[in-house]
Design a protein around this motif. Structure first.
Motif, PDB file in Angstrom:
ATOM      1  N   SER A  13      12.406  11.432   4.376  1.00  0.00           N
ATOM      2  CA  SER A  13      12.994  10.798   3.189  1.00  0.00           C
ATOM      3  C   SER A  13      12.577   9.329   3.081  1.00  0.00           C
ATOM      4  N   ILE A  14      12.427   8.648   4.199  1.00  0.00           N
ATOM      5  CA  ILE A  14      11.982   7.252   4.180  1.00  0.00           C
ATOM      6  C   ILE A  14      10.554   7.165   3.670  1.00  0.00           C
ATOM      7  N   VAL A  15       9.683   8.037   4.154  1.00  0.00           N
ATOM      8  CA  VAL A  15       8.281   8.009   3.728  1.00  0.00           C
ATOM      9  C   VAL A  15       8.160   8.409   2.263  1.00  0.00           C
ATOM     10  N   LYS A  16       8.991   9.328   1.810  1.00  0.00           N
ATOM     11  CA  LYS A  16       8.935   9.748   0.405  1.00  0.00           C
ATOM     12  C   LYS A  16       9.325   8.626  -0.555  1.00  0.00           C
ATOM     13  N   GLN A  17      10.071   7.649  -0.068  1.00  0.00           N
ATOM     14  CA  GLN A  17      10.411   6.498  -0.898  1.00  0.00           C
ATOM     15  C   GLN A  17       9.149   5.754  -1.325  1.00  0.00           C
ATOM     16  N   ALA A  18       8.147   5.741  -0.464  1.00  0.00           N
ATOM     17  CA  ALA A  18       6.886   5.079  -0.789  1.00  0.00           C
ATOM     18  C   ALA A  18       6.186   5.796  -1.941  1.00  0.00           C
ATOM     19  N   GLU A  19       6.382   7.097  -2.057  1.00  0.00           N
ATOM     20  CA  GLU A  19       5.797   7.848  -3.160  1.00  0.00           C
ATOM     21  C   GLU A  19       6.431   7.466  -4.495  1.00  0.00           C
ATOM     22  N   LEU A  20       7.628   6.903  -4.444  1.00  0.00           N
ATOM     23  CA  LEU A  20       8.321   6.477  -5.658  1.00  0.00           C
ATOM     24  C   LEU A  20       7.930   5.051  -6.045  1.00  0.00           C
ATOM     25  N   ARG A  21       6.855   4.563  -5.445  1.00  0.00           N
ATOM     26  CA  ARG A  21       6.303   3.232  -5.740  1.00  0.00           C
ATOM     27  C   ARG A  21       7.200   2.090  -5.275  1.00  0.00           C
ATOM     28  N   PRO A  23       7.800  -0.714  -2.677  1.00  0.00           N
ATOM     29  CA  PRO A  23       6.904  -1.397  -1.735  1.00  0.00           C
ATOM     30  C   PRO A  23       7.297  -1.130  -0.276  1.00  0.00           C
ATOM     31  N   ALA A  24       6.285  -0.943   0.574  1.00  0.00           N
ATOM     32  CA  ALA A  24       6.530  -0.648   1.983  1.00  0.00           C
ATOM     33  C   ALA A  24       7.321  -1.763   2.655  1.00  0.00           C
ATOM     34  N   ALA A  25       7.053  -3.006   2.273  1.00  0.00           N
ATOM     35  CA  ALA A  25       7.774  -4.134   2.883  1.00  0.00           C
ATOM     36  C   ALA A  25       9.279  -4.034   2.629  1.00  0.00           C
ATOM     37  N   GLU A  26       9.643  -3.592   1.436  1.00  0.00           N
ATOM     38  CA  GLU A  26      11.061  -3.455   1.112  1.00  0.00           C
ATOM     39  C   GLU A  26      11.685  -2.280   1.881  1.00  0.00           C
ATOM     40  N   ILE A  27      10.946  -1.197   1.995  1.00  0.00           N
ATOM     41  CA  ILE A  27      11.459  -0.019   2.710  1.00  0.00           C
ATOM     42  C   ILE A  27      11.720  -0.347   4.174  1.00  0.00           C
ATOM     43  N   VAL A  28      10.739  -0.981   4.828  1.00  0.00           N
ATOM     44  CA  VAL A  28      10.901  -1.267   6.260  1.00  0.00           C
ATOM     45  C   VAL A  28      12.019  -2.276   6.495  1.00  0.00           C
ATOM     46  N   ARG A  29      12.205  -3.183   5.561  1.00  0.00           N
ATOM     47  CA  ARG A  29      13.288  -4.160   5.694  1.00  0.00           C
ATOM     48  C   ARG A  29      14.640  -3.455   5.590  1.00  0.00           C
ATOM     49  N   GLN A  30      14.776  -2.532   4.639  1.00  0.00           N
ATOM     50  CA  GLN A  30      16.040  -1.812   4.458  1.00  0.00           C
ATOM     51  C   GLN A  30      16.347  -0.915   5.647  1.00  0.00           C
ATOM     52  N   VAL A  31      15.314  -0.258   6.170  1.00  0.00           N
ATOM     53  CA  VAL A  31      15.516   0.710   7.249  1.00  0.00           C
ATOM     54  C   VAL A  31      15.634   0.017   8.607  1.00  0.00           C
ATOM     55  N   GLY A  32      14.942  -1.107   8.756  1.00  0.00           N
ATOM     56  CA  GLY A  32      15.005  -1.842  10.017  1.00  0.00           C
ATOM     57  C   GLY A  32      13.957  -1.422  11.016  1.00  0.00           C
ATOM     58  N   GLN A  36       4.326  -1.220  11.093  1.00  0.00           N
ATOM     59  CA  GLN A  36       3.448  -0.372  11.899  1.00  0.00           C
ATOM     60  C   GLN A  36       4.091   0.998  12.131  1.00  0.00           C
ATOM     61  N   THR A  37       5.376   1.013  12.422  1.00  0.00           N
ATOM     62  CA  THR A  37       6.088   2.281  12.615  1.00  0.00           C
ATOM     63  C   THR A  37       6.079   3.094  11.331  1.00  0.00           C
ATOM     64  N   PHE A  38       6.337   2.426  10.212  1.00  0.00           N
ATOM     65  CA  PHE A  38       6.335   3.104   8.918  1.00  0.00           C
ATOM     66  C   PHE A  38       4.971   3.717   8.626  1.00  0.00           C
ATOM     67  N   ARG A  39       3.906   2.965   8.854  1.00  0.00           N
ATOM     68  CA  ARG A  39       2.547   3.465   8.601  1.00  0.00           C
ATOM     69  C   ARG A  39       2.209   4.628   9.527  1.00  0.00           C
ATOM     70  N   ARG A  40       2.703   4.593  10.766  1.00  0.00           N
ATOM     71  CA  ARG A  40       2.472   5.705  11.694  1.00  0.00           C
ATOM     72  C   ARG A  40       3.178   6.959  11.196  1.00  0.00           C
ATOM     73  N   TRP A  41       4.419   6.814  10.737  1.00  0.00           N
ATOM     74  CA  TRP A  41       5.146   7.952  10.169  1.00  0.00           C
ATOM     75  C   TRP A  41       4.398   8.514   8.974  1.00  0.00           C
ATOM     76  N   GLU A  42       3.933   7.622   8.117  1.00  0.00           N
ATOM     77  CA  GLU A  42       3.211   8.030   6.914  1.00  0.00           C
ATOM     78  C   GLU A  42       1.933   8.782   7.289  1.00  0.00           C
ATOM     79  N   SER A  43       1.223   8.258   8.271  1.00  0.00           N
ATOM     80  CA  SER A  43      -0.014   8.887   8.725  1.00  0.00           C
ATOM     81  C   SER A  43       0.253  10.263   9.329  1.00  0.00           C
ATOM     82  N   ASN A  44       1.288  10.371  10.133  1.00  0.00           N
ATOM     83  CA  ASN A  44       1.636  11.654  10.754  1.00  0.00           C
ATOM     84  C   ASN A  44       2.029  12.684   9.710  1.00  0.00           C
TER      85      ASN A  44
END
Length: 72
Positions: A13-21, A23-32, A36-44
């Protein structure tokens, strides 16, 4: 052993937020998590999707091959 903070469902669900346009910076800030972790999840996730698509294509090809062999 390391305790995981997020379940697979939460990561998806966190990675799918990026599909909704969003920004990754905002997502990682909200999730904590780090970017790099976010990009690894996205890549996986993308790797899993490509693997499923590739395997699905192979299974269709095998099915077609077996049908053509049975006709001979």
């Amino acid at each position: 052993m390391t305790v995981k903070r997020f379940t697979v469902e939460q990561i998806v669900s966190i990675v799918k937020q990026a599909e909704l346009r969003i920004p990754a910076a905002e997502i990682v800030r909200q999730v904590g998590v780090s970017e790099q972790t976010f990009r690894r999840w996205e890549s996986n996730m993308l790797a899993c999707i490509w693997t499923k698509l590739r395997n699905r294509g192979n299974s269709k090809r095998k099915m077609l091959d077996s049908k053509s062999r049975s006709r001979r």
